[in-house]
Motif scaffolding. Structure first.
Motif, short mmCIF file in Angstrom:
data_model
loop_
_atom_site.label_atom_id
_atom_site.label_comp_id
_atom_site.label_asym_id
_atom_site.label_seq_id
_atom_site.Cartn_x
_atom_site.Cartn_y
_atom_site.Cartn_z
N VAL A 41 0.86 -1.18 0.00
CA VAL A 41 0.00 0.00 0.00
C VAL A 41 0.90 1.23 0.00
O VAL A 41 1.77 1.36 0.87
CB VAL A 41 -0.92 0.01 1.24
N VAL A 42 0.68 2.12 -0.96
CA VAL A 42 1.48 3.34 -1.07
C VAL A 42 0.55 4.55 -1.07
O VAL A 42 -0.46 4.56 -1.79
CB VAL A 42 2.32 3.34 -2.36
N ARG A 43 0.88 5.53 -0.26
CA ARG A 43 0.20 6.84 -0.35
C ARG A 43 1.02 7.72 -1.28
O ARG A 43 2.19 8.02 -1.01
CB ARG A 43 0.07 7.49 1.02
N LEU A 44 0.42 8.11 -2.39
CA LEU A 44 1.10 8.94 -3.37
C LEU A 44 1.16 10.39 -2.89
O LEU A 44 0.47 10.78 -1.95
CB LEU A 44 0.37 8.85 -4.71
N SER A 45 1.98 11.18 -3.57
CA SER A 45 2.19 12.56 -3.12
C SER A 45 0.93 13.41 -3.28
O SER A 45 0.82 14.46 -2.64
CB SER A 45 3.36 13.19 -3.89
N ASP A 46 -0.04 12.96 -4.10
CA ASP A 46 -1.29 13.71 -4.20
C ASP A 46 -2.30 13.31 -3.12
O ASP A 46 -3.43 13.79 -3.11
CB ASP A 46 -1.91 13.54 -5.59
N GLY A 47 -1.89 12.41 -2.20
CA GLY A 47 -2.74 12.00 -1.10
C GLY A 47 -3.59 10.79 -1.38
O GLY A 47 -4.25 10.27 -0.47
N THR A 48 -3.61 10.30 -2.62
CA THR A 48 -4.39 9.12 -2.94
C THR A 48 -3.59 7.85 -2.66
O THR A 48 -2.37 7.90 -2.44
CB THR A 48 -4.86 9.13 -4.41
N VAL A 49 -4.28 6.72 -2.68
CA VAL A 49 -3.68 5.45 -2.28
C VAL A 49 -3.64 4.47 -3.45
O VAL A 49 -4.59 4.37 -4.24
CB VAL A 49 -4.45 4.83 -1.09
N TRP A 50 -2.53 3.75 -3.52
CA TRP A 50 -2.20 2.79 -4.59
C TRP A 50 -2.05 1.43 -3.95
O TRP A 50 -1.26 1.25 -3.02
CB TRP A 50 -0.90 3.30 -5.20
N LEU A 51 -2.85 0.45 -4.41
CA LEU A 51 -2.78 -0.91 -3.88
C LEU A 51 -2.13 -1.83 -4.89
O LEU A 51 -2.60 -1.96 -6.03
CB LEU A 51 -4.18 -1.43 -3.55
N HIS A 52 -1.06 -2.48 -4.47
CA HIS A 52 -0.32 -3.41 -5.33
C HIS A 52 -0.68 -4.84 -4.95
O HIS A 52 -0.56 -5.25 -3.80
CB HIS A 52 1.19 -3.19 -5.13
N SER A 53 -1.16 -5.60 -5.92
CA SER A 53 -1.54 -7.00 -5.73
C SER A 53 -2.52 -7.14 -4.57
O SER A 53 -2.22 -7.75 -3.54
CB SER A 53 -0.29 -7.87 -5.47
#
Length: 245
Positions: A41-53
């Motif tokens: 789980v990554v929080r991107l610099s724009d504040g949104t969240v990226w889920l990997h697998s």
């Protein structure tokens, strides 16, 4: 709770600023062998969240992630890691789904009617290019794994290109099989079948792997087993010796 898993399950575990893991499972390989599985789980610099697998959907986990930020990206990084995507899509209708090359061509994916919005390539899309770099490691028989490098934490995010199962967590018969397959800690590699598949395009895969190693990651995360929490580049070089690097 199965001893092969790493509790607490289906819970956010901090790794570095703006980077978490979620341990889950076990999955049943061929319906029999238990296997732990992990989401990043990554929080991107724009504040949104990226889920990997994405791992199995859990409502409490969803609420915990929403406290980090809105989920906007669901990533299926290779042709094997997609089975939980649909559940997250249902609960995160605003999220965009990103697929590894060739994933949408797979018969099980087509039969499942899985929605895949975009295919991933060598270049990171604008949505996360400022935070995460990516590359494609190819293999034969349509295999592709998209690998990601989280720049702020210098963390490399793999899926199946390293499996590093801890022997003491495995049932005795599986322990022997895992050792024969070369997927036990501390020197886990890609599974034997996957090494064969990737070697069908070995020169291209080795070039991609060398470029990833040149990033000198501090840590290396992957879907199955004990990830490399320190000296990531050195550990990965050992794990990828079969590529002739």
């Amino acid at each position: 709770m199965h001893p092969i898993t790493d509790p607490p399950l289906d819970s956010l575990k901090p790794v570095a600023p703006d980077l978490w893991i979620v341990d889950s499972g076990p999955l049943r390989v061929f319906g029999l062998l238990p296997l732990p599985v992990r989401m990043c789980v990554v929080r991107l610099s724009d504040g949104t969240v990226w889920l990997h697998s994405p791992t199995r959907y859990d409502a409490d986990l969803h609420r915990a992630i929403l406290r980090i930020g809105p989920i906007r990206h669901l990533v299926a990084p290779n042709v094997a890691h997609w089975s939980f995507l649909a559940a997250w899509q249902r609960h995160c209708p605003e999220a965009v789904s990103w697929a590894a090359p060739n994933l949408r061509r797979r018969g099980p994916v087509r039969r499942a009617g899985l929605r895949l919005d975009h295919d991933l390539g060598e270049a990171a899309p604008a949505a996360w290019a400022g935070d995460i770099a990516q590359a494609v490691v190819p293999g034969g028989l349509g295999f592709r794994e998209v690998v990601f490098f989280h720049r702020p934490s210098r963390s490399l995010i793999l899926t199946d290109l390293v499996v590093n199962l801890e022997p003491h967590r495995l049932p005795l018969p599986m322990r022997l099989a895992a050792r024969l397959a070369g997927i036990t800690a501390p020197d886990g590699r890609a599974p034997a079948y996957l090494r064969l598949v990737v070697r069908l395009r070995r020169a291209e895969a080795a070039r991609a792997a060398a470029a990833l190693l040149a990033l000198e990651p501090e840590r290396v995360l992957f879907a199955h087993g004990a990830w490399f929490a320190r000296d990531g580049a050195a550990a990965l070089r050992r794990s990828w010796r079969w590529l002739g690097l």
